[in-house]
Scaffold this active site. Structure first.
Site, PDB file in Angstrom:
ATOM      1  N   ARG A  37       0.868  -1.189   0.109  1.00  8.78           N
ATOM      2  CA  ARG A  37       0.079   0.014  -0.047  1.00  8.78           C
ATOM      3  C   ARG A  37       0.889   1.223   0.087  1.00  8.78           C
ATOM      4  NH1 ARG A  37      -2.019   3.342  -1.243  1.00  8.78           N
ATOM      5  NH2 ARG A  37      -3.522   4.814  -0.537  1.00  8.78           N
ATOM      6  N   ASP A  76       5.007 -11.391   1.157  1.00  6.50           N
ATOM      7  CA  ASP A  76       3.812 -11.055   0.294  1.00  6.50           C
ATOM      8  C   ASP A  76       2.985 -12.237   0.485  1.00  6.50           C
ATOM      9  OD1 ASP A  76       1.893 -11.166  -1.920  1.00  6.50           O
ATOM     10  OD2 ASP A  76       3.319 -10.180  -3.174  1.00  6.50           O
ATOM     11  N   THR A 147     -16.898  -6.723   2.199  1.00  3.99           N
ATOM     12  CA  THR A 147     -17.640  -5.484   1.791  1.00  3.99           C
ATOM     13  C   THR A 147     -18.815  -5.543   1.811  1.00  3.99           C
ATOM     14  OG1 THR A 147     -17.668  -3.672   0.220  1.00  3.99           O
ATOM     15  CG2 THR A 147     -16.761  -5.919  -0.465  1.00  3.99           C
ATOM     16  N   SER A 189     -17.083  -3.485  -9.310  1.00  7.42           N
ATOM     17  CA  SER A 189     -15.899  -3.056  -9.771  1.00  7.42           C
ATOM     18  C   SER A 189     -15.026  -4.335  -9.751  1.00  7.42           C
ATOM     19  CB  SER A 189     -15.204  -2.128  -8.652  1.00  7.42           C
ATOM     20  OG  SER A 189     -14.739  -2.722  -7.647  1.00  7.42           O
ATOM     21  N   TYR A 191     -12.366  -4.870  -7.859  1.00  3.74           N
ATOM     22  CA  TYR A 191     -12.240  -5.074  -6.678  1.00  3.74           C
ATOM     23  C   TYR A 191     -13.204  -5.780  -5.942  1.00  3.74           C
ATOM     24  CZ  TYR A 191     -12.781  -3.918  -1.678  1.00  3.74           C
ATOM     25  OH  TYR A 191     -13.291  -3.996  -0.427  1.00  3.74           O
ATOM     26  N   HIS A 192     -14.429  -5.140  -5.990  1.00  2.00           N
ATOM     27  CA  HIS A 192     -15.627  -5.820  -5.414  1.00  2.00           C
ATOM     28  C   HIS A 192     -15.719  -7.288  -6.039  1.00  2.00           C
ATOM     29  CE1 HIS A 192     -16.746  -1.596  -4.369  1.00  2.00           C
ATOM     30  NE2 HIS A 192     -17.426  -2.089  -3.432  1.00  2.00           N
ATOM     31  N   LYS A 195     -13.958  -9.937  -3.994  1.00  2.00           N
ATOM     32  CA  LYS A 195     -14.700 -10.035  -2.680  1.00  2.00           C
ATOM     33  C   LYS A 195     -15.708 -11.072  -2.750  1.00  2.00           C
ATOM     34  CE  LYS A 195     -12.209  -7.507  -0.135  1.00  2.00           C
ATOM     35  NZ  LYS A 195     -11.432  -7.757   1.207  1.00  2.00           N
TER      36      LYS A 195
HETATM   37  P1  NAD Z   1      -5.163  -0.814   3.213  1.00  2.00           P
HETATM   38  O1  NAD Z   1      -4.716  -0.781   1.768  1.00  2.00           O
HETATM   39  O2  NAD Z   1      -5.097   0.307   4.147  1.00  2.00           O
HETATM   40  O3  NAD Z   1      -4.468  -2.121   3.891  1.00  2.00           O
HETATM   41  C1  NAD Z   1      -4.167  -3.472   3.295  1.00  2.00           C
HETATM   42  C2  NAD Z   1      -2.954  -3.740   3.699  1.00  2.00           C
HETATM   43  O4  NAD Z   1      -2.472  -5.156   3.196  1.00  2.00           O
HETATM   44  C3  NAD Z   1      -1.755  -2.819   3.158  1.00  2.00           C
HETATM   45  O5  NAD Z   1      -1.043  -2.552   4.294  1.00  2.00           O
HETATM   46  C4  NAD Z   1      -1.085  -3.608   2.157  1.00  2.00           C
HETATM   47  O6  NAD Z   1       0.349  -3.351   2.301  1.00  2.00           O
HETATM   48  C5  NAD Z   1      -1.429  -4.925   2.608  1.00  2.00           C
HETATM   49  N1  NAD Z   1      -1.290  -5.986   1.590  1.00  2.00           N
HETATM   50  C6  NAD Z   1      -2.058  -5.843   0.578  1.00  2.00           C
HETATM   51  N2  NAD Z   1      -1.820  -7.199  -0.103  1.00  2.00           N
HETATM   52  C7  NAD Z   1      -0.675  -7.953   0.426  1.00  2.00           C
HETATM   53  C8  NAD Z   1      -0.184  -9.189   0.174  1.00  2.00           C
HETATM   54  N3  NAD Z   1      -0.162  -9.882  -0.883  1.00  2.00           N
HETATM   55  N4  NAD Z   1       0.650  -9.658   1.189  1.00  2.00           N
HETATM   56  C9  NAD Z   1       0.931  -8.815   2.524  1.00  2.00           C
HETATM   57  N5  NAD Z   1       0.309  -7.564   2.457  1.00  2.00           N
HETATM   58  C10 NAD Z   1      -0.642  -7.210   1.645  1.00  2.00           C
HETATM   59  O7  NAD Z   1      -6.886  -1.209   3.059  1.00  2.00           O
HETATM   60  P2  NAD Z   1      -7.802  -1.107   4.339  1.00  2.00           P
HETATM   61  O8  NAD Z   1      -8.493   0.070   4.067  1.00  2.00           O
HETATM   62  O9  NAD Z   1      -7.054  -1.236   5.502  1.00  2.00           O
HETATM   63  O10 NAD Z   1      -8.792  -1.991   4.114  1.00  2.00           O
HETATM   64  C11 NAD Z   1      -8.381  -3.710   4.649  1.00  2.00           C
HETATM   65  C12 NAD Z   1      -9.455  -4.597   4.205  1.00  2.00           C
HETATM   66  O11 NAD Z   1     -10.900  -4.257   4.692  1.00  2.00           O
HETATM   67  C13 NAD Z   1      -9.478  -4.866   2.900  1.00  2.00           C
HETATM   68  O12 NAD Z   1      -9.564  -6.227   2.503  1.00  2.00           O
HETATM   69  C14 NAD Z   1     -10.734  -4.003   2.092  1.00  2.00           C
HETATM   70  O13 NAD Z   1     -11.216  -4.513   1.169  1.00  2.00           O
HETATM   71  C15 NAD Z   1     -11.725  -4.156   3.453  1.00  2.00           C
HETATM   72  N6  NAD Z   1     -12.548  -3.143   3.696  1.00  2.00           N
HETATM   73  C16 NAD Z   1     -12.071  -1.753   3.625  1.00  2.00           C
HETATM   74  C17 NAD Z   1     -12.991  -0.667   3.821  1.00  2.00           C
HETATM   75  C18 NAD Z   1     -12.458   0.722   3.665  1.00  2.00           C
HETATM   76  O14 NAD Z   1     -13.418   1.716   3.718  1.00  2.00           O
HETATM   77  N7  NAD Z   1     -11.325   1.083   4.168  1.00  2.00           N
HETATM   78  C19 NAD Z   1     -14.273  -0.930   3.859  1.00  2.00           C
HETATM   79  C20 NAD Z   1     -14.773  -2.375   3.683  1.00  2.00           C
HETATM   80  C21 NAD Z   1     -13.783  -3.280   3.474  1.00  2.00           C
HETATM   81  N1  USQ Z   2     -18.164   8.967  -4.453  1.00  2.00           N
HETATM   82  C1  USQ Z   2     -18.469  10.741  -5.025  1.00  2.00           C
HETATM   83  N2  USQ Z   2     -17.337  11.390  -4.825  1.00  2.00           N
HETATM   84  C2  USQ Z   2     -16.107  11.042  -4.495  1.00  2.00           C
HETATM   85  C3  USQ Z   2     -15.810   9.661  -4.130  1.00  2.00           C
HETATM   86  C4  USQ Z   2     -16.950   8.712  -4.310  1.00  2.00           C
HETATM   87  O1  USQ Z   2     -19.630  10.801  -5.167  1.00  2.00           O
HETATM   88  O2  USQ Z   2     -15.426  11.894  -4.343  1.00  2.00           O
HETATM   89  C5  USQ Z   2     -19.259   8.105  -4.331  1.00  2.00           C
HETATM   90  C6  USQ Z   2     -18.839   6.890  -5.402  1.00  2.00           C
HETATM   91  O3  USQ Z   2     -19.343   7.268  -6.755  1.00  2.00           O
HETATM   92  C7  USQ Z   2     -19.679   5.734  -4.716  1.00  2.00           C
HETATM   93  C8  USQ Z   2     -19.592   6.315  -3.377  1.00  2.00           C
HETATM   94  O4  USQ Z   2     -19.409   7.718  -3.237  1.00  2.00           O
HETATM   95  O5  USQ Z   2     -20.976   5.833  -5.063  1.00  2.00           O
HETATM   96  C9  USQ Z   2     -18.613   5.370  -2.370  1.00  2.00           C
HETATM   97  O6  USQ Z   2     -17.350   5.802  -3.186  1.00  2.00           O
HETATM   98  P1  USQ Z   2     -15.922   5.229  -2.140  1.00  2.00           P
HETATM   99  O7  USQ Z   2     -14.867   5.614  -3.057  1.00  2.00           O
HETATM  100  O8  USQ Z   2     -16.363   6.015  -0.926  1.00  2.00           O
HETATM  101  O9  USQ Z   2     -16.133   3.816  -1.833  1.00  2.00           O
HETATM  102  P2  USQ Z   2     -16.087   2.459  -2.760  1.00  2.00           P
HETATM  103  O10 USQ Z   2     -15.427   2.509  -3.890  1.00  2.00           O
HETATM  104  O11 USQ Z   2     -17.576   1.683  -2.656  1.00  2.00           O
HETATM  105  O12 USQ Z   2     -15.017   1.560  -1.753  1.00  2.00           O
HETATM  106  C10 USQ Z   2     -14.962   1.725  -0.261  1.00  2.00           C
HETATM  107  C11 USQ Z   2     -13.673   1.092   0.186  1.00  2.00           C
HETATM  108  C12 USQ Z   2     -13.816  -0.446  -0.150  1.00  2.00           C
HETATM  109  C13 USQ Z   2     -15.116  -1.092   0.729  1.00  2.00           C
HETATM  110  C14 USQ Z   2     -16.155  -0.223   0.028  1.00  2.00           C
HETATM  111  C15 USQ Z   2     -17.233  -0.776   1.118  1.00  2.00           C
HETATM  112  O13 USQ Z   2     -12.507   1.706  -0.677  1.00  2.00           O
HETATM  113  O14 USQ Z   2     -12.588  -1.119   0.257  1.00  2.00           O
HETATM  114  O15 USQ Z   2     -14.811  -2.205   0.223  1.00  2.00           O
HETATM  115  O16 USQ Z   2     -16.068   1.128   0.578  1.00  2.00           O
HETATM  116  S1  USQ Z   2     -18.952  -0.744   0.581  1.00  2.00           S
HETATM  117  O17 USQ Z   2     -19.353   0.765   0.495  1.00  2.00           O
HETATM  118  O18 USQ Z   2     -19.579  -1.251   1.417  1.00  2.00           O
HETATM  119  O19 USQ Z   2     -19.031  -1.194  -0.900  1.00  2.00           O
END
Ligand code: NAD
Ligand code: USQ
Length: 404
Positions: A37, A76, A147, A189, A191-192, A195
């Site tokens: 990251r 990793d 997520t 996406s 990413y999603h 999951k």
């Molecule tokens: P982040 O990117 O800040 O943290 C992820 C960490 O995992 C990083 O430090 C990265 O270096 C490490 N990493 C990634 N791939 C790796 C690998 N192959 N080996 C070892 N380390 C690795 O993300 P976050 O916001 O802390 O999210 C953590 C988890 O929570 C994610 O799986 C994300 O999908 C989930 N999540 C996050 C949010 C959000 O809003 N941030 C919401 C819902 C779910």
């Molecule tokens: N959006 C805006 N303006 C911005 C950024 C985003 O209008 O400047 C809108 C997007 O179009 C979207 C919503 O806000 O409709 C959310 O976007 P986001 O970037 O805040 O969140 P998202 O892409 O959904 O992903 C984030 C995290 C991801 C996690 C997810 C949880 O990055 O790791 O899984 O939130 S959830 O919302 O339940 O899908």
């Protein structure tokens, strides 16, 4: 004896404060992180708004503040299976918390390289963890950060259950049979999509190997600081604000602090689930303290506390800060608006008392966005990642500050 927990991805936004929270509550913590990251920030030419210390400095500071040790390994988990397997076999954790995936939807849609990296990293990481637990033959509880986005963001007219949907299906003889099926996946996406695929891995390894698994369907996390990260500036959590990694509410808080208009995509009618980072760490402790029984199916919790649509979120921030709201053509492919009603009873029943937007917004603005606004790289605010090639990102209209 202290319960042992491996935190995969423990240098990240959710992982670091979780590691500290569990350490403070007496757990023996090992962090694994390949620091990917931090490298992605360098590649994108952006940064965390907060000045995050190196992982070594963070851990040393934690020891000075609390006397507690955290061990760190840099590898990793998607590539180095044998290191992961050896760690699990020798440390013999009670629980593994798996945060280690590429988590930004816009980053996962940038180009072919980012799409392929996200799939390769996330799917191999999750499969390696499951395979290593199975090979170790240890009774480890795996907690994964999923997520809410796995459910999709289309209006359905139903309250979204916690993971499983009860269905009644007509049999060939005309009678009906009841099933609980995994809620149909609706990824928005790449990413999603990873999951939703993780969920099948969990289903299989739970059924085939009896691995106890909790999958937390977490909403959009906002805020930065927790009780533990506040102890010293070297413990500070990261705060992403750029067009790829910044999530919507934290972006709005930063934008209001630096005098940038709040960037609402499309109509702002998208409704999303939210949770504060302080509640995330509490949920993680609740989850590891309430593992599934042996033989129980994958336990799924909806980890969210409030839902808002983006337009109302922008208005709320604008009311507090006087920021202007700017509407942009939506760089994503998503419904212009949606209803999102979700069950979230299990964490409530287990004692979670949420931090609401009303409680937390002003604190976040003062403690983080205002304090570190000089670090913002202004030309990284606008999102340049497009969901399809015929899209453009440009401003199409604006609103005066709510209080103007
Ligand atoms: P982040 O990117 O800040 O943290 C992820 C960490 O995992 C990083 O430090 C990265 O270096 C490490 N990493 C990634 N791939 C790796 C690998 N192959 N080996 C070892 N380390 C690795 O993300 P976050 O916001 O802390 O999210 C953590 C988890 O929570 C994610 O799986 C994300 O999908 C989930 N999540 C996050 C949010 C959000 O809003 N941030 C919401 C819902 C779910
Ligand atoms: N959006 C805006 N303006 C911005 C950024 C985003 O209008 O400047 C809108 C997007 O179009 C979207 C919503 O806000 O409709 C959310 O976007 P986001 O970037 O805040 O969140 P998202 O892409 O959904 O992903 C984030 C995290 C991801 C996690 C997810 C949880 O990055 O790791 O899984 O939130 S959830 O919302 O339940 O899908």
């Amino acid at each position: 004896m202290a319960k042992k927990v491996i935190v995969l991805g423990g240098d990240g936004f959710c992982g670091w404060p979780t590691a500290l929270h569990l350490s403070r509550h007496g757990y023996e913590i090992v962090i694994v992180d390949n620091l990917s990251r931090r490298k992605i920030d360098v590649d994108l030419g952006t940064n965390s708004l907060t000045p995050i210390a190196s992982i070594e400095t963070r851990i040393a500071r934690w020891k000075k503040e609390t006397g507690k040790e955290i061990t760190f390994y840099n590898f990793d988990i998607a590539e180095e299976y044998h290191q992961l397997y050896s760690l699990i076999s020798s440390f013999q954790p009670d629980s593994i918390i798996h945060f280690a995936e590429q988590r930004a939807a816009p980053y996962s849609m940038r180009d072919a390289k980012c799409k392929r990296y996200t799939v390769n990293n996330n799917l191999r990481a999750t499969h390696n963890v499951l395979c290593a637990i199975a090979e170790s033959q240890l009774d480890v509880h795996l907690v994964h950060l999923g997520t809410m986005g796995v459910y999709g963001y289309e209006t359905t007219g139903i309250t979204i259950p916690e993971g499983y949907l009860p269905v009644k299906v007509a049999k060939d003889d005309g009678t009906f049979v009841d099933f609980d099926i995994l809620y149909p996946p609706g990824p928005g996406s790449v990413y999603h999509m990873t999951k939703t695929q993780d969920a099948l891995f969990f289903y299989f390894y739970n059924k085939n190997n009896g691995i106890r698994i909790t999958d937390l369907h977490q909403g959009n996390v906002w805020g930065t600081t927790t009780e533990e990260t506040r102890l010293h500036e070297e413990l500070i959590n990261r705060f992403d604000y750029d067009g790829d990694y910044g999530t919507v509410l934290n972006r709005f808080l930063m934008q209001s602090a630096v005098g940038h208009p709040l960037t609402v995509y499309g109509t702002g009618g998208q409704t999303r689930p939210f949770i504060h980072i302080q509640d995330t760490v509490k949920c993680l402790r609740i989850a590891i303290e309430n593992p599934p029984e042996h033989g129980e199916r994958v336990k799924i919790f909806n980890q969210t506390t409030e839902t808002y649509n983006v337009r109302n979120l922008a208005k709320k921030v604008s009311e507090l800060t006087n920021a202007k709201i700017m509407y942009f053509r939506n760089p994503r492919v998503e419904a212009a608006d949606n209803d999102f009603v979700v069950t979230r009873e299990q964490f409530r029943a287990l004692g979670l008392e949420p931090t609401t937007l009303s409680d937390g917004l002003l604190v976040e603005i003062a403690e983080t966005a205002e304090k570190y606004k000089e670090r913002c790289i202004m030309d990284k605010i606008i999102c340049t990642s497009l969901w399809s090639q015929d899209q453009e990102v440009d401003a199409v209209g604006s609103e005066l500050p709510v209080s103007a």
